[in-house]
Write a protein that holds these residues in place. Structure first.
Motif, PDB file in Angstrom:
ATOM      1  N   PRO A 422       0.814  -1.230   0.000  1.00  0.00           N
ATOM      2  CA  PRO A 422       0.000   0.000   0.000  1.00  0.00           C
ATOM      3  C   PRO A 422       0.840   1.270   0.000  1.00  0.00           C
ATOM      4  O   PRO A 422       0.438   2.282  -0.572  1.00  0.00           O
ATOM      5  CB  PRO A 422      -0.817  -0.120   1.292  1.00  0.00           C
ATOM      6  N   LEU A 423       2.021   1.226   0.630  1.00  0.00           N
ATOM      7  CA  LEU A 423       2.884   2.407   0.636  1.00  0.00           C
ATOM      8  C   LEU A 423       3.441   2.679  -0.758  1.00  0.00           C
ATOM      9  O   LEU A 423       3.544   3.835  -1.181  1.00  0.00           O
ATOM     10  CB  LEU A 423       4.034   2.215   1.631  1.00  0.00           C
ATOM     11  N   PHE A 428       4.249   6.044  -4.815  1.00  0.00           N
ATOM     12  CA  PHE A 428       4.796   5.965  -6.163  1.00  0.00           C
ATOM     13  C   PHE A 428       3.718   5.841  -7.232  1.00  0.00           C
ATOM     14  O   PHE A 428       3.994   5.994  -8.420  1.00  0.00           O
ATOM     15  CB  PHE A 428       5.759   4.773  -6.281  1.00  0.00           C
ATOM     16  N   GLY A 429       2.485   5.513  -6.826  1.00  0.00           N
ATOM     17  CA  GLY A 429       1.397   5.413  -7.792  1.00  0.00           C
ATOM     18  C   GLY A 429       1.504   4.223  -8.718  1.00  0.00           C
ATOM     19  O   GLY A 429       0.958   4.252  -9.826  1.00  0.00           O
ATOM     20  N   GLN A 430       2.198   3.144  -8.286  1.00  0.00           N
ATOM     21  CA  GLN A 430       2.321   1.961  -9.122  1.00  0.00           C
ATOM     22  C   GLN A 430       2.644   0.735  -8.268  1.00  0.00           C
ATOM     23  O   GLN A 430       3.203   0.848  -7.179  1.00  0.00           O
ATOM     24  CB  GLN A 430       3.399   2.150 -10.189  1.00  0.00           C
ATOM     25  N   ILE A 498      -1.474   3.299 -10.272  1.00  0.00           N
ATOM     26  CA  ILE A 498      -2.547   3.667  -9.350  1.00  0.00           C
ATOM     27  C   ILE A 498      -2.681   5.188  -9.383  1.00  0.00           C
ATOM     28  O   ILE A 498      -1.792   5.908  -8.927  1.00  0.00           O
ATOM     29  CB  ILE A 498      -2.253   3.188  -7.914  1.00  0.00           C
ATOM     30  N   GLU A 499      -3.766   5.661  -9.940  1.00  0.00           N
ATOM     31  CA  GLU A 499      -3.946   7.107 -10.077  1.00  0.00           C
ATOM     32  C   GLU A 499      -4.225   7.796  -8.745  1.00  0.00           C
ATOM     33  O   GLU A 499      -3.739   8.869  -8.468  1.00  0.00           O
ATOM     34  CB  GLU A 499      -5.088   7.399 -11.056  1.00  0.00           C
TER      35      GLU A 499
END
Length: 542
Positions: A422-423, A428-430, A498-499
């Protein structure tokens, strides 16, 4: 009442105090955080003294209840005290930040020593260690790392020079796309700005600001004034220069990142390749590197016939020297301190508890630098380590049918990924979908790479041709790792972007993971008890 791992709740209490201060300041003020802490302290005092009112006819029962309440009260008192300490330490750190105090005042003048130099095509980047900051009529000591960009090249400044920087432009390091709850930034970030992995690297090294100045505004005060006092900075520069000379591009960048913690010199495309394949942990000095170095030197000292008590101390000294050489990044500090606690436990003939050791390191780290709690490096390092300690045994047991080495690699990689998932998505959005496969192909080369890298630098210092010969083979290993990362980066579905992810989802994920961990652990312990009871009944019947 006996707390088996006392530093675990103390760590969370200290962290809670720091968080209360940060968000108390941003919402209803400092009084809010102090009030919550005061309530905890009042409850503790109440429990301590309520034993006097315990009724009962049995004096032994009354004494036992009173003793339990007294211990419980002392424990809560300690928790409240650490919460208050965390609250006040973070408050003091913010209030006493000289750069924040000088914000908006001009002209600002800083004096600093140069620690690193990197020449580009149009500008030269320096890493400097500030000594003091001043404006007309005001001067304050300011010992902190900064990056400095001076436009143009060949300014004549070297490592160890003391310089004066007049009227620099100051940009806060902002490692996030938006204002995240757990990122230590000094400026509001636009929600649409992109994540900078280099900013994350700077934050992990305690660098909060980037400075820029024109050549006319930078003055040499003392030539190599610190070089002879801090010979390690000079040797680090020699090592980087040797790697640039003996390795191809970008293999030299990767080696400096892997061995010297110099991720800032790694080109953005290569950083992205390792990040998107879930192997970013190899391009920054971390617990992985410390563990490999410990294994390498343990084998060497055993081969030389040294006793365990002696070589444990020698390895600890080597890790301290290595950490000082690369600037003690958070992950290195964490791993080094945990190894130090292991050595101490061995010398004291006491069992080593990884979870408790990690909590001790966490408490010490936050006492020294409370704002480290909000850095991504701290969170990833501690979360990954805790996940490996707790989840590795369970995963290793579930994969018992696989070969031992393969099972271990998969279990370690999966444990770390479950803990940091999750972090990674939040910051980092990915999320990498092929990290296990890539790590299985890459990790077996790390021990050999570090061994060749260290030996190559040492050989290069003694005899340049010998070092060049060693790095011929090192270059091949680095080429393999780069090719591997870039190849798998191009695989369809290698990573998922992950936007947007809310912090509440991160908390919910960890609640689920912790619940599952306790459930599985309870089942395994219950199964072991039933097995022991069965064995005892069998012996009794016999």
């Amino acid at each position: 009442m006996q707390v088996k791992r006392l530093f675990v709740p103390l760590f969370f209490a200290l962290a809670a105090g720091i968080v209360m201060n940060r968000y108390g300041l941003e919402t209803v003020g400092v009084i809010w955080g102090i009030t919550v802490t005061a309530v905890i302290l009042l409850i503790a005092f109440f429990i301590v003294f309520c034993k006097k009112t315990v009724a009962g006819t049995n004096s032994e029962a009354r004494f036992s209840i009173g003793k339990t309440l007294n211990s419980c009260g002392f424990f809560l008192l300690l928790i409240g005290l650490f919460t208050l300490i965390g609250h006040q330490l973070y408050y003091q750190q913010i209030v006493k930040d000289p750069l924040a105090a000088f914000a908006g005042q001009k002209p600002i003048v800083l004096e600093a020593y140069i620690e690193r130099v990197r020449e580009g095509d149009f500008a030269t980047d320096y890493e400097v260690f500030s000594q003091e900051i001043s404006t007309p009529g005001r001067q304050v000591p300011f010992r902190k790392k900064q990056t400095l960009r001076i436009y143009g090249i060949d300014h004549g400044f070297n490592i160890g020079d003391r310089i004066k920087i007049s009227s620099p432009s100051v940009e806060a390091v902002t490692p996030g796309r938006r204002r995240k709850p757990f990122v230590s930034e000094q400026a509001v970030v636009s929600p649409k700005s992109e994540v900078s992995s280099y900013d994350l690297y700077l934050k992990s090294r305690g660098i909060d600001n980037r400075l820029q100045a024109s050549p006319n505004n930078v003055e040499l005060l003392l030539k190599e004034g610190r070089y002879h006092e801090n010979f390690l900075a000079g040797n680090r520069w020699r090592a980087e220069s040797f790697l640039d000379q003996s390795l191809q591009e970008p293999q030299n960048q990767l080696m400096k990142s892997v061995l010297l913690g110099n991720q800032g010199f790694l080109e953005e495309g290569l950083r992205e390749a390792f990040s998107q394949t879930g192997t970013a942990h190899i391009i920054a000095v971390s617990g992985l590197h410390v563990g490999i170095l410990v294994i390498i030197f343990t084998m060497l000292f055993k081969f030389l016939g040294l006793g365990k008590r002696l070589y444990l101390g020698l390895i600890l000294g080597i890790l301290l020297l290595y950490g000082y050489l690369i600037g003690f990044p958070i992950s290195m500090v964490r791993a080094g301190m945990m190894y130090g606690l292991y050595v101490l436990a061995f010398y004291q003939h006491r069992p080593y508890d990884g979870v408790h050791a990690l909590a001790v390191v966490g408490v010490v780290s936050l006492l020294m630098n409370p704002s480290a709690l909000f850095t991504v490096s701290f969170q990833l390092s501690f979360t990954a380590t805790a996940s490996i300690i707790l989840l590795y045994p369970i995963l290793d047991n579930k994969l018992a049918k696989l070969p031992k080495m393969l099972r271990g690699l998969i279990a370690v990689t999966l444990a770390a990924q479950l803990g940091t998932l999750p972090l990674m998505a939040y910051y980092f959005g990915q999320i990498s979908m092929i990290s296990i496969v890539v790590n299985l192909l890459l990790m077996p080369t790390m021990a050999l790479l570090l061994s060749l890298g260290l030996f190559g630098i040492f050989a290069g210092f003694v005899a340049l041709p010998l070092g060049m010969a060693v790095n011929f083979f090192t270059n091949g290993l680095l080429t393999y790792q780069i090719t591997l990362a870039r190849f798998f980066q191009q695989v369809p579905g290698a990573f998922i972007k992950i936007e947007e992810i809310r912090f509440l989802w991160v908390i919910l994920y960890y609640i689920i993971i912790i619940s599952l961990y306790f459930q599985v652990s309870f089942k395994e312990k219950r199964g072991s008890l039933y097995e022991m009871e069965g064995i005892q009944k069998t012996h009794t019947a016999g």
